[in-house]
Design a protein around this motif. Structure first.
Motif, PDB file in Angstrom:
ATOM      1  N   UNK A 146       0.814  -1.216   0.000  1.00 50.73           N
ATOM      2  CA  UNK A 146       0.000   0.000   0.000  1.00 50.73           C
ATOM      3  C   UNK A 146       0.847   1.267   0.000  1.00 50.73           C
ATOM      4  N   UNK A 147       1.868   1.300   0.857  1.00 46.27           N
ATOM      5  CA  UNK A 147       2.655   2.529   1.014  1.00 46.27           C
ATOM      6  C   UNK A 147       3.372   2.948  -0.262  1.00 46.27           C
ATOM      7  N   UNK A 149       2.501   1.848  -3.271  1.00 45.27           N
ATOM      8  CA  UNK A 149       1.655   1.352  -4.368  1.00 45.27           C
ATOM      9  C   UNK A 149       1.702   2.220  -5.621  1.00 45.27           C
ATOM     10  N   UNK A 150       2.042   3.492  -5.474  1.00 44.87           N
ATOM     11  CA  UNK A 150       2.056   4.379  -6.644  1.00 44.87           C
ATOM     12  C   UNK A 150       3.341   4.252  -7.456  1.00 44.87           C
ATOM     13  N   UNK A 297       9.144   7.438  -5.041  1.00 49.37           N
ATOM     14  CA  UNK A 297       9.425   7.538  -3.594  1.00 49.37           C
ATOM     15  C   UNK A 297      10.912   7.683  -3.310  1.00 49.37           C
ATOM     16  N   UNK A 300      13.301   3.911   0.362  1.00 49.70           N
ATOM     17  CA  UNK A 300      12.601   3.851   1.638  1.00 49.70           C
ATOM     18  C   UNK A 300      13.174   2.718   2.466  1.00 49.70           C
ATOM     19  N   UNK A 301      13.306   2.954   3.752  1.00 47.86           N
ATOM     20  CA  UNK A 301      13.843   1.936   4.653  1.00 47.86           C
ATOM     21  C   UNK A 301      12.822   1.645   5.754  1.00 47.86           C
ATOM     22  N   UNK A 302      12.589   0.370   5.985  1.00 45.65           N
ATOM     23  CA  UNK A 302      11.714  -0.078   7.073  1.00 45.65           C
ATOM     24  C   UNK A 302      12.562  -0.953   7.981  1.00 45.65           C
TER      25      UNK A 302
ATOM     26  N   UNK B 137       7.788  11.120   1.269  1.00 43.35           N
ATOM     27  CA  UNK B 137       7.431   9.864   0.646  1.00 43.35           C
ATOM     28  C   UNK B 137       7.383   8.671   1.580  1.00 43.35           C
ATOM     29  N   UNK B 138       7.705   8.866   2.841  1.00 40.35           N
ATOM     30  CA  UNK B 138       7.729   7.743   3.786  1.00 40.35           C
ATOM     31  C   UNK B 138       6.306   7.414   4.226  1.00 40.35           C
ATOM     32  N   UNK B 139       5.874   6.158   4.064  1.00 36.58           N
ATOM     33  CA  UNK B 139       4.493   5.838   4.437  1.00 36.58           C
ATOM     34  C   UNK B 139       4.330   5.666   5.942  1.00 36.58           C
ATOM     35  N   UNK B 142       0.479   5.877   7.402  1.00 38.60           N
ATOM     36  CA  UNK B 142      -0.070   4.529   7.297  1.00 38.60           C
ATOM     37  C   UNK B 142       0.602   3.578   8.289  1.00 38.60           C
ATOM     38  N   UNK B 302      11.095   4.113  10.269  1.00 36.35           N
ATOM     39  CA  UNK B 302      10.663   4.380   8.892  1.00 36.35           C
ATOM     40  C   UNK B 302      11.540   5.512   8.365  1.00 36.35           C
ATOM     41  N   UNK B 318      -0.503   7.309  -3.118  1.00 30.28           N
ATOM     42  CA  UNK B 318      -0.810   6.166  -2.242  1.00 30.28           C
ATOM     43  C   UNK B 318      -2.153   6.390  -1.544  1.00 30.28           C
TER      44      UNK B 318
END
Lengths: 435, 435
Positions: A146-147, A149-150, A297, A300-302, B137-139, B142, B302, B318
């Motif tokens: 989702x995050x 998704x674009x 984006x 991105x780091x999670x 841009x960091x989700x 969400x 994040x 998103x």
């Protein structure tokens, strides 16, 4: 408040007990966020009598696990049994077939059968969710589904196995060798008694295949993941990487290349050299981290805890809250019928830099032989380190870093050296992670 | 495929143009993920004629921005105009009042009026989403709204302003002072011509207030955020922090303490000393990063691009995909009527360690005066650094780090020193981020 979401929980190991604890501890908050209560109604496990430290009396005990799938008082079956096939898979199929929602933390099963289960879920209009199957408590399945998704993603990679990362970062801290740190990880509970799936990279490969399918919209293809573990990494590799400005991490990397018919997917789990300045270099201990690179984006780091009963429970219950909210969505971001088949890429076509460590006899001419093979295979050497005679049996470690080039040239060089009496052990090749 | 989701776009600055480019570039993929096409039908901005580098001819041009809110051919109004009040707010109210979905990147408006807008959205059963308002841009909206939904969070903090982080990490790299690096950031486009909102911490405070409301389920309270910017941070502070094992970052921290009626919320944006080993220490340049600490998830991070047209567009779209999927959910995770009022905590009650830098006249007795004030206020000094006479005007910088203690003691010590002729500039206090 609306009707509760009723859960049947199969599997009462540490994660199952963690889920019970979480749902009890944060009951009111969960109900507020989910819009309705989430209630466990039935539980099952192999042994009924065992003391698990939680009171199971509020829940119906079910002896036959498969009976969970068809109970009229259950909306969602939660599978925390494990195993890619067997009872877990039977339960998954039965639950979805009965139109129940199905939530699991079972990475092996999702990696092997996720597509089939997603198709079944779509047909039955049932929810199917597996946030906890990848990277424990980190909401990265949601992040990619989702995050981002674009975005068109072109690379997804990360540290997906806490056991390996613990061992590698401890080797880095202490200078100790692999075997010693594996034993220490086992002592501290970071590694299983049989650590094969972790240290050989299989567990990371399960997770990588799942992330690639979600992020790229491809049909999940675990069999295509090329996997190498960390058992060949030595203390002197870590020391030499350090002197060159890198740490060593087990990294799962999925890369999409080409367009249309020529689209290819490369999925690999390998120990890699990670530049000090890269965010993955700072990931130590049993932590997991996933990087997704999107066309809009950017990177991105999670990051977070990759395992453990509480983080995994956090991810499981996040899925349940999504289902309670009616927001479960397609498990792989697009409808399973839209997932595209993508042929595996030829890894030899990868253009990159590599670290190669040879273990050689300490005698004249060895370096000339190796460098000649490199030249003949078209591999250009950027730097070369020959260490003193401090490895076992009078051998010497010779490490080199190549200039950027196609990986098949490195393979060719190693083929040329195959059978050479100068090499006393198989060479180890580790790619350098692109910044 | 289902009916398209039709968007009216207000504001054609860099982000607005980025959204048009993103929706054009990834059109098919977005439709596959959203379950239906996402189409811009109408656009508006102050100047019609301006060349923005994108073809606007496919979209209806609307001169009166407020007319967007009631167009029959529009499902969602996307506001990228900016400003906490004025036309953006009028548009938000009108769009939601007309039952349209409303998406915005406007952190100032959400921080000031987000609760009112969420209530209106709930009443009208309209979607209201603002992923792009926090950390580009960091989700992470969400992430907190859904990913950590099963957790009670007790601390949310992070690097929420790319301009400040760029300046501080450049100061660290180059040894230059604040003014010089601000000018350089302005030259490179990382800081506005009027950088006040960024460097004084207001922008970070907007984002922190939004994250706190989502993560804690509290009514958004921007007015209660205590904000200090980075204009007082000097090169020698960075050098001294470094010698002690810290970097300096502008960190927004929201902490929830107490239970029931005694629950208190502390929201602060301040330059902080961050230990080298903390993940936020590795965040350099214009990157943003948010940490959420949950009772089950543990620490989640994040990280990504905190600003820029493309990352912000990624977050905006998103949100649109969520709405197209029918998965928008409650903007603050729980229904706005369930958000609880939470009184601000007394910052003096914070227990922690502080870095204090005094600028003092270079003469005998000054240290004795300062340390006596510390003693009288009950502040225990852990380490003290007195530097040579290298600051302007023959003054000397004296830095110290306190032992853990209540913050009001530090305040009392500074009160005791207020008006002292020994101090040639106001002292700077920076907390040490708890690991």
């Amino acid at each position: 408040m609306a009707e509760p979401l009723r859960i049947a929980l199969a599997g009462l190991g540490t994660v199952g007990v963690g889920v019970i604890r979480l749902i009890e501890t944060n009951r009111d908050m969960i109900a507020a966020r989910a819009g309705r209560p989430i209630e466990i109604v039935a539980v099952t496990a192999r042994e009924r009598g065992k003391d698990r430290g939680v009171d199971l009396s509020p829940y119906a005990w079910v002896d036959d696990m498969q009976a969970m799938a068809t109970r009229a008082d259950v909306d969602v079956v939660l599978e925390l049994v494990g195993g890619s096939d067997g009872p877990a898979l039977t339960l998954a199929r039965a639950a979805l077939d009965a139109g129940k929602g199905f939530v699991t933390a079972n990475k092996a099963m999702v990696a092997h059968h996720g597509l089939e289960l997603a198709e079944l879920a779509a047909m039955k209009q049932a929810a199917f969710a597996f946030e906890a199957a990848v990277a424990g408590g980190i909401p990265v399945v949601k992040g990619l589904r989702e995050g981002t998704a674009a975005n068109a993603l072109d690379r997804i990679y990360g540290i997906l196995n806490g056991t390996c990362n613990y061992i590698l970062s401890e080797m880095e801290q202490t200078g100790a060798d692999f075997g010693e740190m594996l034993a220490s990880a086992q002592e501290k509970g970071y590694a299983e008694a049989d650590p094969t799936f972790d240290i050989e990279g299989v567990d990371a490969a399960h997770k990588l295949a799942i992330l690639a399918a979600i992020g790229f919209g491809t049909r999940i293809d675990f069999e295509a993941v090329r996997t190498e573990g960390i058992t060949q990494v030595r203390a002197h590799d870590i020391a030499q990487a350090d002197s060159l400005g890198y740490v060593i991490r087990l990294v799962g990397i999925a890369t999409l290349s080409g367009e249309g018919e020529a689209r290819r997917l490369l999925q690999r789990v390998r120990p890699c050299l990670v530049p000090f300045r890269h965010p993955l270099a700072a990931v130590t201990g049993p932590t997991n981290a996933v990087v997704a690179e999107g066309d809009f984006s950017g990177r991105l780091l999670f990051q977070g805890a990759g395992a453990g009963d509480k983080p995994t429970a956090s991810a499981v219950v996040a899925d349940l809250i999504d289902i309670a909210r009616g927001q479960a969505g397609a498990p792989f971001s697009v409808p399973s019928t839209s997932l595209v088949e993508c042929a595996p890429a030829d890894p030899g076509e990868r253009i990159g830099r590599d670290y190669i460590r040879f273990t050689v006899a300490d005698r004249p001419g060895v370096l000339a032989e190796i460098t000649a093979a490199m030249r003949d295979a078209g591999v250009s050497i950027e730097s070369l380190i020959q260490r003193g005679r401090d490895t076992e049996g009078g051998n010497v470690a010779v490490a080199m870093v190549t200039h950027e080039g196609p990986e098949h040239c490195v393979g060719k060089a190693l083929d040329l050296l195959e059978g050479s009496a100068s090499l006393t052990a198989p060479p180890l090749v580790m790619p350098i992670l692109k910044d």
